[in-house]
Motif scaffolding. Structure first.
Motif, PDB file in Angstrom:
ATOM      1  N   GLY A  20       0.806  -1.216   0.000  1.00 48.96           N
ATOM      2  CA  GLY A  20       0.000   0.000   0.000  1.00 48.96           C
ATOM      3  C   GLY A  20       0.841   1.268   0.000  1.00 48.96           C
ATOM      4  N   SER A  21       0.190   2.373  -0.350  1.00 47.65           N
ATOM      5  CA  SER A  21       0.868   3.663  -0.501  1.00 47.65           C
ATOM      6  C   SER A  21       1.667   4.064   0.734  1.00 47.65           C
ATOM      7  CB  SER A  21      -0.175   4.764  -0.747  1.00 47.65           C
ATOM      8  OG  SER A  21      -0.954   4.488  -1.874  1.00 47.65           O
ATOM      9  N   SER A  22       1.062   3.929   1.919  1.00 48.49           N
ATOM     10  CA  SER A  22       1.718   4.473   3.116  1.00 48.49           C
ATOM     11  C   SER A  22       2.989   3.710   3.447  1.00 48.49           C
ATOM     12  CB  SER A  22       0.753   4.462   4.302  1.00 48.49           C
ATOM     13  OG  SER A  22       0.323   3.158   4.555  1.00 48.49           O
ATOM     14  N   SER A  53       1.570  -2.607  -6.626  1.00 50.01           N
ATOM     15  CA  SER A  53       1.983  -1.501  -5.753  1.00 50.01           C
ATOM     16  C   SER A  53       1.104  -0.282  -5.954  1.00 50.01           C
ATOM     17  CB  SER A  53       3.441  -1.117  -6.034  1.00 50.01           C
ATOM     18  OG  SER A  53       3.815  -0.031  -5.196  1.00 50.01           O
ATOM     19  N   SER A  54       0.526   0.186  -4.852  1.00 46.59           N
ATOM     20  CA  SER A  54      -0.094   1.503  -4.819  1.00 46.59           C
ATOM     21  C   SER A  54       1.026   2.518  -4.634  1.00 46.59           C
ATOM     22  CB  SER A  54      -1.055   1.608  -3.631  1.00 46.59           C
ATOM     23  OG  SER A  54      -1.971   0.564  -3.628  1.00 46.59           O
ATOM     24  N   GLY A  55       0.651   3.764  -4.518  1.00 48.10           N
ATOM     25  CA  GLY A  55       1.649   4.774  -4.197  1.00 48.10           C
ATOM     26  C   GLY A  55       1.891   5.784  -5.285  1.00 48.10           C
ATOM     27  N   ALA A  56       1.174   5.670  -6.426  1.00 50.80           N
ATOM     28  CA  ALA A  56       1.397   6.652  -7.484  1.00 50.80           C
ATOM     29  C   ALA A  56       0.985   8.049  -7.004  1.00 50.80           C
ATOM     30  CB  ALA A  56       0.605   6.259  -8.727  1.00 50.80           C
ATOM     31  N   ILE A  57      -0.207   8.159  -6.462  1.00 51.89           N
ATOM     32  CA  ILE A  57      -0.688   9.485  -6.042  1.00 51.89           C
ATOM     33  C   ILE A  57       0.182  10.005  -4.896  1.00 51.89           C
ATOM     34  CG2 ILE A  57      -2.649  10.727  -5.017  1.00 51.89           C
ATOM     35  CD1 ILE A  57      -4.504   8.775  -6.578  1.00 51.89           C
ATOM     36  N   ALA A  58       0.436   9.158  -3.913  1.00 51.83           N
ATOM     37  CA  ALA A  58       1.220   9.600  -2.739  1.00 51.83           C
ATOM     38  C   ALA A  58       2.636  10.001  -3.146  1.00 51.83           C
ATOM     39  CB  ALA A  58       1.250   8.485  -1.707  1.00 51.83           C
ATOM     40  N   THR A  59       3.230   9.267  -4.091  1.00 48.24           N
ATOM     41  CA  THR A  59       4.597   9.591  -4.515  1.00 48.24           C
ATOM     42  C   THR A  59       4.616  10.889  -5.322  1.00 48.24           C
ATOM     43  OG1 THR A  59       5.160   7.250  -4.529  1.00 48.24           O
ATOM     44  CG2 THR A  59       6.605   8.692  -5.797  1.00 48.24           C
ATOM     45  N   VAL A 137       2.264  -3.939 -10.977  1.00 48.32           N
ATOM     46  CA  VAL A 137       0.919  -3.591 -11.419  1.00 48.32           C
ATOM     47  C   VAL A 137       0.357  -2.459 -10.566  1.00 48.32           C
ATOM     48  CG1 VAL A 137      -1.422  -4.503 -11.779  1.00 48.32           C
ATOM     49  CG2 VAL A 137       0.548  -6.035 -12.013  1.00 48.32           C
ATOM     50  N   ASN A 138      -0.337  -1.543 -11.201  1.00 44.15           N
ATOM     51  CA  ASN A 138      -1.133  -0.547 -10.474  1.00 44.15           C
ATOM     52  C   ASN A 138      -2.372  -0.265 -11.311  1.00 44.15           C
ATOM     53  OD1 ASN A 138      -2.008   1.346  -8.582  1.00 44.15           O
ATOM     54  ND2 ASN A 138      -0.287   2.766  -8.891  1.00 44.15           N
ATOM     55  N   GLU A 139      -3.340   0.364 -10.684  1.00 41.72           N
ATOM     56  CA  GLU A 139      -4.478   0.830 -11.470  1.00 41.72           C
ATOM     57  C   GLU A 139      -3.987   1.958 -12.380  1.00 41.72           C
ATOM     58  OE1 GLU A 139      -8.008   1.704  -9.276  1.00 41.72           O
ATOM     59  OE2 GLU A 139      -9.139   1.987 -11.117  1.00 41.72           O
ATOM     60  N   ASN A 140      -4.568   2.047 -13.581  1.00 41.74           N
ATOM     61  CA  ASN A 140      -4.204   3.132 -14.501  1.00 41.74           C
ATOM     62  C   ASN A 140      -4.927   4.400 -14.050  1.00 41.74           C
ATOM     63  OD1 ASN A 140      -3.382   4.711 -16.575  1.00 41.74           O
ATOM     64  ND2 ASN A 140      -3.983   3.303 -18.204  1.00 41.74           N
ATOM     65  N   ASP A 141      -4.389   5.001 -12.986  1.00 40.57           N
ATOM     66  CA  ASP A 141      -5.081   6.105 -12.299  1.00 40.57           C
ATOM     67  C   ASP A 141      -5.300   7.325 -13.178  1.00 40.57           C
ATOM     68  OD1 ASP A 141      -5.280   4.990  -9.631  1.00 40.57           O
ATOM     69  OD2 ASP A 141      -3.108   5.179  -9.535  1.00 40.57           O
ATOM     70  N   THR A 142      -4.453   7.513 -14.177  1.00 38.37           N
ATOM     71  CA  THR A 142      -4.578   8.721 -14.995  1.00 38.37           C
ATOM     72  C   THR A 142      -5.840   8.702 -15.849  1.00 38.37           C
ATOM     73  OG1 THR A 142      -2.194   8.850 -14.977  1.00 38.37           O
ATOM     74  CG2 THR A 142      -3.286  10.221 -16.574  1.00 38.37           C
ATOM     75  N   ILE A 148     -15.523   4.149 -12.343  1.00 40.08           N
ATOM     76  CA  ILE A 148     -15.029   2.916 -12.958  1.00 40.08           C
ATOM     77  C   ILE A 148     -13.798   2.360 -12.238  1.00 40.08           C
ATOM     78  CG2 ILE A 148     -15.935   3.438 -15.270  1.00 40.08           C
ATOM     79  CD1 ILE A 148     -12.894   4.229 -15.902  1.00 40.08           C
ATOM     80  N   ARG A 149     -13.525   2.840 -11.047  1.00 36.95           N
ATOM     81  CA  ARG A 149     -12.331   2.361 -10.338  1.00 36.95           C
ATOM     82  C   ARG A 149     -12.530   0.938  -9.840  1.00 36.95           C
ATOM     83  NH1 ARG A 149      -8.715   6.396  -9.426  1.00 36.95           N
ATOM     84  NH2 ARG A 149      -7.428   4.933  -8.317  1.00 36.95           N
ATOM     85  N   PHE A 150     -11.405   0.258  -9.584  1.00 40.36           N
ATOM     86  CA  PHE A 150     -11.469  -1.047  -8.931  1.00 40.36           C
ATOM     87  C   PHE A 150     -12.043  -0.892  -7.525  1.00 40.36           C
ATOM     88  CE2 PHE A 150      -8.031  -1.944 -11.976  1.00 40.36           C
ATOM     89  CZ  PHE A 150      -8.502  -3.132 -12.497  1.00 40.36           C
ATOM     90  N   GLY A 151     -11.920   0.300  -6.965  1.00 39.64           N
ATOM     91  CA  GLY A 151     -12.318   0.519  -5.575  1.00 39.64           C
ATOM     92  C   GLY A 151     -11.063   0.728  -4.756  1.00 39.64           C
ATOM     93  N   ASP A 152     -10.213  -0.258  -4.706  1.00 37.21           N
ATOM     94  CA  ASP A 152      -8.947  -0.120  -3.987  1.00 37.21           C
ATOM     95  C   ASP A 152      -7.989  -1.174  -4.534  1.00 37.21           C
ATOM     96  OD1 ASP A 152      -9.101  -2.641  -2.197  1.00 37.21           O
ATOM     97  OD2 ASP A 152     -11.050  -1.654  -1.993  1.00 37.21           O
ATOM     98  N   ASN A 153      -6.727  -1.005  -4.211  1.00 40.10           N
ATOM     99  CA  ASN A 153      -5.739  -1.919  -4.798  1.00 40.10           C
ATOM    100  C   ASN A 153      -5.731  -3.295  -4.139  1.00 40.10           C
ATOM    101  OD1 ASN A 153      -4.985  -0.211  -6.805  1.00 40.10           O
ATOM    102  ND2 ASN A 153      -2.812  -0.105  -6.226  1.00 40.10           N
ATOM    103  N   ASP A 154      -6.360  -3.444  -2.963  1.00 40.41           N
ATOM    104  CA  ASP A 154      -6.506  -4.796  -2.400  1.00 40.41           C
ATOM    105  C   ASP A 154      -7.366  -5.629  -3.354  1.00 40.41           C
ATOM    106  OD1 ASP A 154      -5.031  -4.216  -0.074  1.00 40.41           O
ATOM    107  OD2 ASP A 154      -6.787  -3.328   0.868  1.00 40.41           O
ATOM    108  N   GLY A 214      -3.262   6.091   1.966  1.00 45.49           N
ATOM    109  CA  GLY A 214      -3.814   4.908   1.311  1.00 45.49           C
ATOM    110  C   GLY A 214      -5.331   4.976   1.293  1.00 45.49           C
ATOM    111  N   THR A 215      -5.945   3.963   0.680  1.00 45.86           N
ATOM    112  CA  THR A 215      -7.401   3.954   0.626  1.00 45.86           C
ATOM    113  C   THR A 215      -7.991   2.739   1.331  1.00 45.86           C
ATOM    114  OG1 THR A 215      -7.340   2.806  -1.486  1.00 45.86           O
ATOM    115  CG2 THR A 215      -7.515   5.192  -1.577  1.00 45.86           C
ATOM    116  N   GLY A 216      -7.199   1.735   1.641  1.00 45.07           N
ATOM    117  CA  GLY A 216      -7.750   0.496   2.190  1.00 45.07           C
ATOM    118  C   GLY A 216      -7.609   0.415   3.696  1.00 45.07           C
TER     119      GLY A 216
END
Ligand code: GLU
Length: 278
Positions: A20-22, A53-59, A137-142, A148-154, A214-216
């Motif tokens: 996760g991002s944090s 891996s999350s963390g695109a927005i946080a990074t 892998v990450n969600e294509n956040d852009t 239409i999001r997955f909801g969270d990366n979990d 993070g979101t989860g």
């Protein structure tokens, strides 16, 4: 291969690890190196590893002079665009110590729901794994929007584990295991083993993570673990600090047993000898 206990994780052929991002951004960016150490050790013994891996927005946040996670979609997308690039750079920089190459895979929910992009994603990741490359892998956040999001990366990690028929999904967070109630509350006990189909009734799982980027939370871990277990993937929920122990089958975290493998089809009944002779 069906993994029925955490000891079996060490011999898993294909593992998805979700962080996760944090755990890997901001003040914790230095935790990428020990995470990569653990992944490289599993890779060295022949295991196929996929990192979600999350963390695109946080990074990306500090590069957009943001102190907090943006709330509007366009700024989230902009931060993700900047941060994803840096995130992959940081992973590759760390992976260089082991001569491992990373392959970036960005997915939208629609990619996994529709047959053609789904099989394209599977084929590409299978090929990356054949080539001993680490798919990250990450969600294509852009391009993802709230609708239409997955909801969270979990959840994304559970769907990737299903897509790739992974033996094990390791869900990492700031907490060493799932607890019967939020771990800071009195009476919270760690959950050690969860049998397949156990509804975990009477337990309280929080919905937000500890660190704010993070979101989860525990509840998204439980939902994702159930989803993966239904698809035949064993799940271990533990902390990023314990990833090496987790991948070595040490007694850490919360283990979700997978759905039992379908029994092999029974042999057809032997022909009645009298009928066969007549
Ligand atoms: N995809 C988002 C990011 O990388 C995070 C989603 C999540 O943490 O669940 O920033």
């Amino acid at each position: 291969m069906s993994i029925d206990s955490r000891e079996g994780i060490r011999s898993a052929a294909r593992v998805v690890v979700k962080v996760g991002s944090s755990s890997i951004s901001g003040a914790n960016a230095g935790r990428i190196a020990p995470l990569v150490d653990a992944i490289a050790a599993a890779h060295a013994r022949g295991c196929e590893v996929v990192l979600v891996s999350s963390g695109a927005i946080a990074t990306g946040m500090p590069y957009l002079q943001l102190d907090a996670r943006p709330t509007d979609l366009a700024t989230q997308q902009a931060a993700a665009s900047v941060g994803q690039n840096l995130l992959i750079f940081r992973y590759q920089d760390s992976l260089d110590r082991y001569d491992i190459v990373a392959g970036q895979v960005l997915l939208t929910a629609g990619d996994l729901e529709n047959a053609t992009p789904r099989s394209n994603a599977r084929r590409a990741m299978d090929r990356l794994l054949d080539l001993r490359i680490l798919p990250i892998v990450n969600e294509n956040d852009t391009v993802a929007t709230h609708e239409i999001r997955f909801g969270d990366n979990d959840r994304l990690a559970a769907l990737v584990a299903q897509l790739l028929d992974a033996d094990v999904l390791v869900l990492l967070s700031d907490v060493d295991a799932l607890y019967t109630r939020p771990p800071q509350e009195p009476g919270a006990e760690p959950l050690v083993d969860v049998a397949y189909g156990d509804e975990l009734e009477g337990f309280v799982f929080g919905s937000v993570g500890a660190a704010g980027v993070g979101t989860g939370g525990a509840s998204t871990k439980v939902s994702a673990a159930r989803l993966a277990a239904e698809g035949g993937t064993a799940v271990l929920v533990t902390s990023t600090a314990l990833v090496d122990q987790a991948l070595n089958g040490a007694p850490v975290g919360t283990f979700f047993a997978p759905a039992p493998a379908d029994p092999a089809p029974a042999d057809p009944a032997p022909a009645d000898p009298m009928t066969a002779l007549s």
